[in-house]
Design a protein around this motif. Structure first.
Motif, short mmCIF file in Angstrom:
data_model
loop_
_atom_site.label_atom_id
_atom_site.label_comp_id
_atom_site.label_asym_id
_atom_site.label_seq_id
_atom_site.Cartn_x
_atom_site.Cartn_y
_atom_site.Cartn_z
N ASP A 171 -6.04 -1.59 7.78
CA ASP A 171 -6.95 -0.70 7.07
C ASP A 171 -6.24 0.61 6.75
O ASP A 171 -5.24 0.95 7.40
CB ASP A 171 -8.20 -0.44 7.92
N LYS A 172 -6.76 1.33 5.78
CA LYS A 172 -6.15 2.59 5.37
C LYS A 172 -7.17 3.71 5.45
O LYS A 172 -8.28 3.58 4.96
CB LYS A 172 -5.61 2.48 3.94
N ASP A 173 -6.78 4.80 6.11
CA ASP A 173 -7.61 5.99 6.15
C ASP A 173 -7.46 6.72 4.81
O ASP A 173 -6.38 7.22 4.47
CB ASP A 173 -7.14 6.91 7.30
N GLU A 174 -8.55 6.73 4.06
CA GLU A 174 -8.48 7.30 2.71
C GLU A 174 -8.14 8.79 2.72
O GLU A 174 -7.51 9.31 1.80
CB GLU A 174 -9.81 7.07 1.98
N SER A 176 -6.24 10.55 5.06
CA SER A 176 -4.86 10.86 5.44
C SER A 176 -3.84 9.93 4.80
O SER A 176 -2.65 10.25 4.74
CB SER A 176 -4.71 10.78 6.96
N GLY A 177 -4.33 8.77 4.34
CA GLY A 177 -3.40 7.80 3.77
C GLY A 177 -2.69 6.96 4.81
O GLY A 177 -1.87 6.10 4.47
N LYS A 178 -3.01 7.17 6.10
CA LYS A 178 -2.36 6.43 7.18
C LYS A 178 -2.92 5.02 7.28
O LYS A 178 -4.09 4.78 7.00
CB LYS A 178 -2.55 7.16 8.51
#
Length: 266
Positions: A171-174, A176-178
């Protein structure tokens, strides 16, 4: 009215010690295929009962099934999304066993896997919405989440160890982009289900000169989600061998199997 403080505290302590959940634990174990997730059942307090939703998922423990240390119900593995039955059949079987006292007698209860189990729950919701086998829509997720959260709260209150096995999801943290790796569930369940468990382990492997070693990641890293309450205060290493009984012993628990004699469990 004044309280007898000493008696009140003593009663609370006695209640805590008499609670069958005091010496048991629950865990969410997730990871990619081939990392030993189902094989973990070999190391659990027995007898072990597996409710299998993954077709052929328990083949790796067939020898233990034949010996009678692991018991498996595979009737939930074959699901037709157009005419879903797996979740309803599981719900009936689970409550029949619970009412009959089964979970007082076994050491560990495992659902393998939670990923296909949650999909079976979504199939129920889609059929009720008149769209069997269709693509889930936004308003399908909430009733599915309620269905599964209620089920998990019930199974984690059982008087035995409880393990939910799941596959991994990236999954991607929208903000932070992490990127993060966590258990694979539908919708927001990937965030809500983990908080219902004491232990969250990421199953992984490492190739060495001695062969492939199987480990649990017990603490979160920048990429993988993991947590331990049993291993508080540094009792557990960041990477531990995939051995549930060994971890229980490290945490000061009695890791003995429940022994069945004359049809009764002592």
């Amino acid at each position: 009215m004044s309280l007898d403080i000493k008696k009140e505290l003593s009663d609370l302590q006695a209640m805590y010690k008499s609670n069958p959940r005091t010496n048991s634990f629950n865990a969410l174990i997730y990871g990619p295929m081939g990392t030993g997730k189902t094989n973990v059942s070999r190391t659990c307090r027995g007898p072990v009962l597996i409710h299998s939703f993954d077709p052929g998922g328990t083949t790796t423990v067939r020898d233990e099934i034949e010996k009678g240390s692991i018991y498996v119900d595979t009737s939930f593995e074959n699901e037709d999304p157009m005419n879903p039955t797996a979740f309803a059949n599981w719900d009936r079987a689970y409550h029949r066993l619970k009412q009959g006292g089964m979970f007082d007698k076994i050491g560990t209860y495992i659902i393998d896997s939670g990923t296909t189990w949650s999909s079976a729950a979504m199939n129920v919701v889609l059929k009720k919405a008149g769209r069997p086998g269709g693509t889930p829509q936004q308003n399908d997720y909430l009733p599915t989440m309620v269905l599964l959260e209620n089920a998990i709260k019930d199974i984690t209150s059982l008087p035995c160890d409880v393990i939910l096995i799941a596959h991994e999801d990236t999954d991607k943290d929208e903000a932070s982009g992490k990127m993060f790796v966590g258990p694979l569930f539908i919708g927001k369940l990937k965030y809500r289900i983990p908080i219902l468990f004491d232990e969250i382990y990421y199953a992984c492997t490492k190739e060495t000169s001695q062969g492939v070693l199987y480990h649990f990641l017990t603490r979160a890293t920048g990429l993988y989600k993991a947590r331990t309450r049993l291993g508080k205060g540094g009792l557990f290493e960041t990477y531990e061998t995939q051995d549930i009984k060994a971890l229980l012993k490290k945490a000061g628990y009695d890791a003995s199997d429940k022994i069945i004699e004359g049809g009764e469990t002592k």
